[in-house]
Design a protein around this motif. Structure first.
Motif, PDB file in Angstrom:
ATOM      1  N   VAL A 120      29.409 -22.089  68.004  1.00  0.00           N
ATOM      2  CA  VAL A 120      29.480 -21.528  66.579  1.00  0.00           C
ATOM      3  C   VAL A 120      29.515 -22.329  65.443  1.00  0.00           C
ATOM      4  O   VAL A 120      29.037 -22.005  64.390  1.00  0.00           O
ATOM      5  N   GLY A 121      30.191 -23.563  65.816  1.00  0.00           N
ATOM      6  CA  GLY A 121      30.178 -24.477  64.500  1.00  0.00           C
ATOM      7  C   GLY A 121      28.850 -24.903  64.116  1.00  0.00           C
ATOM      8  O   GLY A 121      28.901 -25.133  62.621  1.00  0.00           O
ATOM      9  N   SER A 122      27.847 -25.027  64.910  1.00  0.00           N
ATOM     10  CA  SER A 122      26.428 -25.113  64.192  1.00  0.00           C
ATOM     11  C   SER A 122      25.892 -24.107  63.509  1.00  0.00           C
ATOM     12  O   SER A 122      25.403 -24.117  62.332  1.00  0.00           O
ATOM     13  N   ILE A 123      26.217 -22.767  63.928  1.00  0.00           N
ATOM     14  CA  ILE A 123      25.771 -21.480  63.100  1.00  0.00           C
ATOM     15  C   ILE A 123      26.424 -21.485  61.917  1.00  0.00           C
ATOM     16  O   ILE A 123      25.700 -20.504  61.016  1.00  0.00           O
ATOM     17  N   ILE A 124      27.577 -21.617  61.776  1.00  0.00           N
ATOM     18  CA  ILE A 124      28.387 -21.403  60.519  1.00  0.00           C
ATOM     19  C   ILE A 124      27.959 -22.298  59.384  1.00  0.00           C
ATOM     20  O   ILE A 124      27.739 -21.864  58.304  1.00  0.00           O
ATOM     21  N   LEU A 125      27.000 -23.410  59.862  1.00  0.00           N
ATOM     22  CA  LEU A 125      26.478 -24.168  58.636  1.00  0.00           C
ATOM     23  C   LEU A 125      25.359 -23.341  57.777  1.00  0.00           C
ATOM     24  O   LEU A 125      24.826 -23.652  56.737  1.00  0.00           O
ATOM     25  N   ARG A 159      27.742 -17.750  57.088  1.00  0.00           N
ATOM     26  CA  ARG A 159      29.030 -17.482  57.670  1.00  0.00           C
ATOM     27  C   ARG A 159      29.242 -16.151  57.605  1.00  0.00           C
ATOM     28  O   ARG A 159      30.287 -15.646  58.145  1.00  0.00           O
ATOM     29  N   THR A 160      28.570 -15.139  57.134  1.00  0.00           N
ATOM     30  CA  THR A 160      28.777 -13.627  57.324  1.00  0.00           C
ATOM     31  C   THR A 160      28.880 -13.238  58.580  1.00  0.00           C
ATOM     32  O   THR A 160      29.445 -12.124  58.907  1.00  0.00           O
ATOM     33  N   GLY A 161      28.209 -13.754  59.445  1.00  0.00           N
ATOM     34  CA  GLY A 161      28.231 -13.214  60.861  1.00  0.00           C
ATOM     35  C   GLY A 161      29.412 -13.717  61.687  1.00  0.00           C
ATOM     36  O   GLY A 161      29.604 -13.468  62.977  1.00  0.00           O
ATOM     37  N   VAL A 162      30.326 -14.708  61.191  1.00  0.00           N
ATOM     38  CA  VAL A 162      31.536 -15.365  62.031  1.00  0.00           C
ATOM     39  C   VAL A 162      32.706 -14.484  61.783  1.00  0.00           C
ATOM     40  O   VAL A 162      33.201 -14.079  60.702  1.00  0.00           O
ATOM     41  N   LEU A 163      33.256 -14.239  62.945  1.00  0.00           N
ATOM     42  CA  LEU A 163      34.655 -13.459  62.830  1.00  0.00           C
ATOM     43  C   LEU A 163      35.608 -14.423  63.509  1.00  0.00           C
ATOM     44  O   LEU A 163      35.109 -15.291  64.431  1.00  0.00           O
ATOM     45  N   GLN A 164      36.694 -14.324  63.197  1.00  0.00           N
ATOM     46  CA  GLN A 164      37.863 -14.992  63.666  1.00  0.00           C
ATOM     47  C   GLN A 164      38.529 -14.221  64.741  1.00  0.00           C
ATOM     48  O   GLN A 164      38.765 -13.050  64.945  1.00  0.00           O
ATOM     49  N   THR A 165      39.061 -15.030  65.834  1.00  0.00           N
ATOM     50  CA  THR A 165      39.726 -14.424  67.103  1.00  0.00           C
ATOM     51  C   THR A 165      40.886 -15.206  67.291  1.00  0.00           C
ATOM     52  O   THR A 165      40.995 -16.472  67.062  1.00  0.00           O
ATOM     53  N   ALA A 166      41.766 -14.475  68.066  1.00  0.00           N
ATOM     54  CA  ALA A 166      42.800 -15.087  68.559  1.00  0.00           C
ATOM     55  C   ALA A 166      43.090 -14.628  70.218  1.00  0.00           C
ATOM     56  O   ALA A 166      43.055 -13.340  70.191  1.00  0.00           O
ATOM     57  N   GLN A 167      43.357 -15.149  71.072  1.00  0.00           N
ATOM     58  CA  GLN A 167      43.469 -14.896  72.421  1.00  0.00           C
ATOM     59  C   GLN A 167      44.593 -15.555  73.141  1.00  0.00           C
ATOM     60  O   GLN A 167      44.631 -16.597  73.037  1.00  0.00           O
ATOM     61  N   TYR A 168      45.996 -14.904  73.537  1.00  0.00           N
ATOM     62  CA  TYR A 168      46.782 -15.563  74.289  1.00  0.00           C
ATOM     63  C   TYR A 168      46.745 -15.048  75.684  1.00  0.00           C
ATOM     64  O   TYR A 168      46.501 -13.923  76.002  1.00  0.00           O
ATOM     65  N   GLU A 169      47.066 -16.102  76.661  1.00  0.00           N
ATOM     66  CA  GLU A 169      47.223 -15.821  77.993  1.00  0.00           C
ATOM     67  C   GLU A 169      48.743 -15.254  78.239  1.00  0.00           C
ATOM     68  O   GLU A 169      49.629 -16.286  77.684  1.00  0.00           O
ATOM     69  N   VAL A 170      49.350 -14.190  78.568  1.00  0.00           N
ATOM     70  CA  VAL A 170      50.506 -13.701  78.593  1.00  0.00           C
ATOM     71  C   VAL A 170      51.070 -13.344  79.787  1.00  0.00           C
ATOM     72  O   VAL A 170      50.080 -12.706  80.647  1.00  0.00           O
ATOM     73  N   TYR A 171      52.305 -13.449  80.133  1.00  0.00           N
ATOM     74  CA  TYR A 171      52.742 -12.790  81.239  1.00  0.00           C
ATOM     75  C   TYR A 171      53.667 -11.407  80.492  1.00  0.00           C
ATOM     76  O   TYR A 171      54.287 -11.617  79.718  1.00  0.00           O
ATOM     77  N   ALA A 172      53.327 -10.315  81.063  1.00  0.00           N
ATOM     78  CA  ALA A 172      53.924  -9.136  80.385  1.00  0.00           C
ATOM     79  C   ALA A 172      54.134  -8.054  81.387  1.00  0.00           C
ATOM     80  O   ALA A 172      52.952  -7.738  82.520  1.00  0.00           O
ATOM     81  N   PRO A 173      55.090  -7.200  81.599  1.00  0.00           N
ATOM     82  CA  PRO A 173      55.280  -6.221  82.637  1.00  0.00           C
ATOM     83  C   PRO A 173      54.404  -4.958  82.291  1.00  0.00           C
ATOM     84  O   PRO A 173      54.080  -4.261  83.233  1.00  0.00           O
ATOM     85  N   VAL A 228      51.538 -18.004  77.499  1.00  0.00           N
ATOM     86  CA  VAL A 228      51.465 -19.010  78.270  1.00  0.00           C
ATOM     87  C   VAL A 228      50.521 -20.024  77.667  1.00  0.00           C
ATOM     88  O   VAL A 228      50.684 -21.510  77.611  1.00  0.00           O
ATOM     89  N   ARG A 229      49.316 -19.617  76.881  1.00  0.00           N
ATOM     90  CA  ARG A 229      48.373 -20.427  76.313  1.00  0.00           C
ATOM     91  C   ARG A 229      48.028 -19.626  75.054  1.00  0.00           C
ATOM     92  O   ARG A 229      47.796 -18.590  75.031  1.00  0.00           O
ATOM     93  N   LYS A 230      47.440 -20.267  74.138  1.00  0.00           N
ATOM     94  CA  LYS A 230      46.842 -19.836  72.815  1.00  0.00           C
ATOM     95  C   LYS A 230      45.741 -20.460  72.476  1.00  0.00           C
ATOM     96  O   LYS A 230      45.398 -21.642  72.694  1.00  0.00           O
ATOM     97  N   VAL A 231      44.702 -19.556  72.103  1.00  0.00           N
ATOM     98  CA  VAL A 231      43.146 -19.971  71.934  1.00  0.00           C
ATOM     99  C   VAL A 231      42.647 -19.218  70.645  1.00  0.00           C
ATOM    100  O   VAL A 231      43.054 -18.056  70.485  1.00  0.00           O
ATOM    101  N   TYR A 232      42.188 -20.146  69.763  1.00  0.00           N
ATOM    102  CA  TYR A 232      41.897 -19.415  68.374  1.00  0.00           C
ATOM    103  C   TYR A 232      40.356 -19.996  68.320  1.00  0.00           C
ATOM    104  O   TYR A 232      40.108 -21.131  68.454  1.00  0.00           O
ATOM    105  N   SER A 233      39.559 -19.057  68.046  1.00  0.00           N
ATOM    106  CA  SER A 233      38.002 -19.340  67.902  1.00  0.00           C
ATOM    107  C   SER A 233      37.154 -18.465  67.040  1.00  0.00           C
ATOM    108  O   SER A 233      37.558 -17.283  67.154  1.00  0.00           O
ATOM    109  N   PRO A 234      36.341 -19.008  66.362  1.00  0.00           N
ATOM    110  CA  PRO A 234      35.687 -18.157  65.565  1.00  0.00           C
ATOM    111  C   PRO A 234      34.389 -17.700  66.376  1.00  0.00           C
ATOM    112  O   PRO A 234      33.898 -18.551  67.706  1.00  0.00           O
ATOM    113  N   ILE A 235      33.785 -16.608  66.173  1.00  0.00           N
ATOM    114  CA  ILE A 235      32.557 -15.998  67.240  1.00  0.00           C
ATOM    115  C   ILE A 235      31.652 -15.499  66.358  1.00  0.00           C
ATOM    116  O   ILE A 235      31.620 -15.245  64.957  1.00  0.00           O
ATOM    117  N   TRP A 236      30.549 -15.263  66.953  1.00  0.00           N
ATOM    118  CA  TRP A 236      29.514 -14.905  66.164  1.00  0.00           C
ATOM    119  C   TRP A 236      28.811 -13.511  66.643  1.00  0.00           C
ATOM    120  O   TRP A 236      28.640 -13.327  67.736  1.00  0.00           O
TER     121      TRP A 236
END
Length: 194
Positions: A6-11, A14-28, A88-96
């Motif tokens: 996505v870093g290449s296409i952002i150049l 930018r209008t097709g780029v959304l921000q995301t966050a995803q966590y790996e979690v333990y939860a009942p 457990v883990r955090k990931v932040y990433s732009p998506i197209w």
């Protein structure tokens, strides 16, 4: 071959780029048999929140949207599910999400492939298959062009990918445009009718 993501296409756009966050979690409250997708055009405009189970009590929980603070949105979503969870883990990433570039060929200099070519699905930003096939088509066309010393064969890559995916992507882009225009009441009505 530009496969920088996505870093290449952002150049280029930018209008097709959304921000995301995803966590790996333990939860009942994570059920191993249930994938959850939550549409809310106020909290997650232009996208959605999700829970993808890995196992019972363990999963990937994420949010994406246009112009939102994904950290705050994900915190809200997690807390709405229950106060008991461990990250457990955090990931932040732009998506197209705006579909493929008009051309994957950049003159005689290089080809673009995968996320860099916009080969991710406009509905979910998933691209394992569509981007992977882009890599296969690009690799094949590049090898053929090198072996025959005929750069015109590079055009086979673009033609084959569009032949395989263009119809599907046009439908997904239409769905994306419709869903982005609906307010939450409209979204509820669409899903209720389905």
């Amino acid at each position: 071959i530009d496969a920088r993501g996505v870093g290449s296409i952002i150049l280029k756009n930018r209008t097709g780029v959304l921000q995301t966050a995803q966590y790996e979690v333990y939860a009942p409250w994570i059920d191993s048999d249930v994938i959850e997708v939550k549409f809310d055009n106020i909290r997650f405009p232009g996208f959605f929140a999700w829970i993808i189970p890995i196992d019972s009590g363990k999963g990937k929980v994420g949010v994406g949207g246009r112009g939102i603070n994904v950290v705050e949105a994900l915190k809200y979503y997690l807390n709405s599910k229950g106060s008991r969870y461990n990250i457990v883990r955090k990931v932040y990433s732009p998506i197209w999400v705006m579909g493929p570039l008009e051309s994957f060929l950049c003159g005689r200099k290089y080809l673009v492939v995968g996320d860099a070519a916009g080969q991710t699905k406009p509905t979910t930003a998933g691209g394992i298959f569509t981007c992977g096939m882009g890599g296969i088509h690009a690799g094949r066309a590049t090898a053929n062009a090198i072996n025959t010393n005929d750069q015109e064969l590079l055009k086979d890559y673009e033609r084959e990918w569009f032949l395989e995916f263009n119809s599907e992507f046009k439908k997904m882009l239409l769905a994306r445009r419709l869903l982005e225009r609906l307010d939450n009441r409209g979204l509820d009505e669409v899903f209720a009718s389905i």
